[in-house]
Design an enzyme around this catalytic site. Structure first.
Site, PDB file in Angstrom:
ATOM      1  NE  ARG A 232      -4.229  -1.582   0.280  1.00 38.32           N
ATOM      2  CZ  ARG A 232      -4.321  -2.708  -0.394  1.00 38.32           C
ATOM      3  NH1 ARG A 232      -3.313  -3.064  -1.206  1.00 38.32           N
ATOM      4  NH2 ARG A 232      -5.371  -3.489  -0.296  1.00 38.32           N
ATOM      5  CD  GLU A 261      -1.904   3.337  -6.283  1.00 38.90           C
ATOM      6  OE1 GLU A 261      -2.922   2.761  -6.725  1.00 38.90           O
ATOM      7  OE2 GLU A 261      -0.983   2.728  -5.716  1.00 38.90           O
ATOM      8  CG  HIS A 280      -1.990  -0.841  -7.415  1.00 41.49           C
ATOM      9  ND1 HIS A 280      -2.542   0.004  -6.495  1.00 41.49           N
ATOM     10  CD2 HIS A 280      -2.030  -2.074  -6.850  1.00 41.49           C
ATOM     11  CE1 HIS A 280      -2.900  -0.670  -5.413  1.00 41.49           C
ATOM     12  NE2 HIS A 280      -2.606  -1.939  -5.610  1.00 41.49           N
TER      13      HIS A 280
END
Length: 530
Positions: A232, A261, A280
């Site tokens: 994370r 993000e 990601h």
């Protein structure tokens, strides 16, 4: 015959067991609007979605036959859980489906940062043959620090051992026995920071883990550390990391996640020659997408056939008569769990809950789930623990749950007492509901108190000496920390005592360190209760 609607794109392999079931009819109809979904959902027993379909209260109200909503993935923010619970619709997800794929991506990033693979590729394809600028390091005989030894962290450690690495593992629920079984050495965050050559993080993002690797950690870090984050964004302080790389402390980093993000175009990671980034991609494999669909499909079948199932993220309705008795205690129980978790250090081994008074006469398991959720959510994140899976997650982490009941409740109609035992210590907190005043914490360890369980608190243990309260107030005041209320608990004059302060805002760690350095003051811990 059961009918299942698949309203998002999911592979045929993922739902194969549903399609092949003789008692199930599967309809694939992706891209429906809310109105279109409402118009047809009434004929279905189950709904299978990914992230595109919004399963609203209106959809569930129209789903008269709907028993279960399955999310082929982890996050369920596109599903109205409260509406599902109120209508008795079970919501399930697939929390384990991305374990291996995230583990493998972590290892790919570790290898890439060790051997400068992206940088060497870019220079080579641009026409420059440069073998001297990309001197790497081997993984063999290096020490890997794994922060978070859950499913993913454990798989990373297993593969790292095959590469001949020495593993230091940190996890708030890991005991020496479990570490020994996995062939790793249990360590603190500080020990990992000081000793590891590589570090990878696999913890949830919580107030406790936000920036757990920051300027202070980089200041004592073993020079040449290489850091990987596929968990994370926010666990590692991004700006502090860039400074540490530029100062020569950190040799390189590989990040699959960001605090925001997508990152801004001018984010320092994006053009730094010693930082590797991916967008990601931790769960982005064909197998992972199929695995989560397979997991959810299996559980949907179990639910439709009234068989045992797992991975539910909401609680079916509690009988009305029991709900009316327990409902007022749910918030109190969760806060007691959170309070005791934040005030206790070490690997959690046992959660003991005692119900006294009228509560001893009813089924308190729903309330126990809230208490355990409060404890685990502090370490695992509130998005990972709910009232359905809290007992299951405790079992997976070998945390013993003990429940006791007594009709005697001392001075209260009902009393809920929670004891938390770790490898280091044991603490106790007790609470009740006071008529006209609401929830109260009435005991912390052996000390009687009267504390409203909400807001930003500072829990201080100290020796009962003159001037302590004044010195604490002066230090906080000088640092712009305003005290709203104060409670002091003691048993003997001049003996040990505690102080519970409610303050208007969060207390910086450096202020807590200054408090603990004061003479006659033993510990100072921040406790945040929403």
């Amino acid at each position: 015959m059961y009918k299942v609607l698949v309203s998002d794109p999911i592979s045929d392999l993922g739902i194969q067991q549903l399609v092949e079931a003789t008692d199930v009819i599967v309809d694939k109809n992706p891209g429906l609007s809310e109105d279109e979904l409402v118009a047809i959902i009434g004929e279905y027993d189950a709904l299978l979605v990914r992230s595109q379909t919004r399963v609203t209260a209106r959809v569930m109200e129209a789903g008269k036959k709907l028993k279960v909503v399955g999310r082929a993935g982890v996050g369920v923010d596109n599903i109205d859980l409260e509406a599902a619970t109120s209508r008795g619709i079970i919501v399930i997800n697939a929390p384990d489906g991305n374990t291996i794929t995230t583990c493998e991506h972590t290892f790919a990033m570790m290898m890439a940062v060790a051997r400068h693979i992206p940088q060497a590729y870019m220079k080579t394809v641009s026409g420059t043959w440069d073998r001297k600028s990309f001197l790497g390091v081997e993984l063999r005989n290096k020490t890997l620090g794994v922060l978070g030894m859950g499913r993913i962290g454990s798989e990373v450690a297993k593969r790292a051992k095959a590469f001949g690495m020495n593993i230091l593992g940190y996890d708030p629920f890991m005991t020496e026995e479990r570490a020994e079984k996995q062939g790793i050495k249990l360590a603190t965050v500080d020990e990992i920071v000081r000793q590891a050559d590589f570090m990878t993080v696999h913890t949830p993002l919580t107030p406790e883990t936000r920036h757990m690797i920051g300027k202070a950690q980089f200041g004592v870090m073993k020079p040449g550390m290489r850091i990987v984050n596929c968990a994370r964004g926010g666990i590692i302080d991004e700006l502090a990391l860039v400074e540490a790389i530029d100062e020569g402390i950190v040799a390189g980093a590989a990040f699959d996640v960001f605090e925001v993000e997508p990152p801004a175009e001018d984010h320092p990671f994006l053009k730094h020659p010693k930082i590797i980034v991916t967008p990601h991609l931790g769960a982005s494999t064909v197998e992972a997408q199929e695995n989560v669909a397979i997991d959810v499909s299996e559980q949907v079948l179990h639910i439709l056939r009234d068989e045992p199932f797992t991975n539910a993220v909401n609680m079916p309705p509690i009988p009305a008569n029991l709900q009316s008795k327990l409902q007022p205690y749910f918030a109190l129980g969760e806060k007691l769990g959170s309070f005791i978790a934040q005030s206790t250090e070490g690997a959690v081994t046992e959660i003991s809950v005692s119900y006294s008074g009228e509560l001893a006469e009813v089924d308190t398991q729903p309330l126990t789930r809230y208490i355990v959720r409060g404890v685990l959510a502090h370490h695992l994140g509130s998005d990972q623990v709910n009232i359905v899976n809290s007992l299951h997650l405790a079992k997976l982490r070998e945390v013993n749950i003990v429940v006791q009941k007594s009709h005697a409740a001392k001075d209260f109609t009902n009393l809920v007492t929670v004891a938390l035992r770790t490898k280091k210590e044991e603490h106790v907190v007790a609470g009740t509901l006071l008529t006209g005043y609401g929830p109260r914490i009435v005991q912390i360890d052996k000390f009687p108190v009267d504390v409203t369980p909400e807001g930003n608190l500072i829990l201080i243990s100290h020796n009962d000496k003159p001037g302590i309260i004044g010195r604490v107030g002066t230090l906080l005041g000088n640092n712009d920390v305003n005290i709203a209320t104060m409670q002091v608990g003691r048993q003997l004059v001049g003996g040990s005592a505690i102080m519970v302060l409610r303050v208007d805002k969060g207390t910086p760690k450096e202020i807590l360190q200054q408090l603990t350095s004061m003479s006659e003051l033993n510990t100072a811990k921040e406790i945040i209760l929403p």
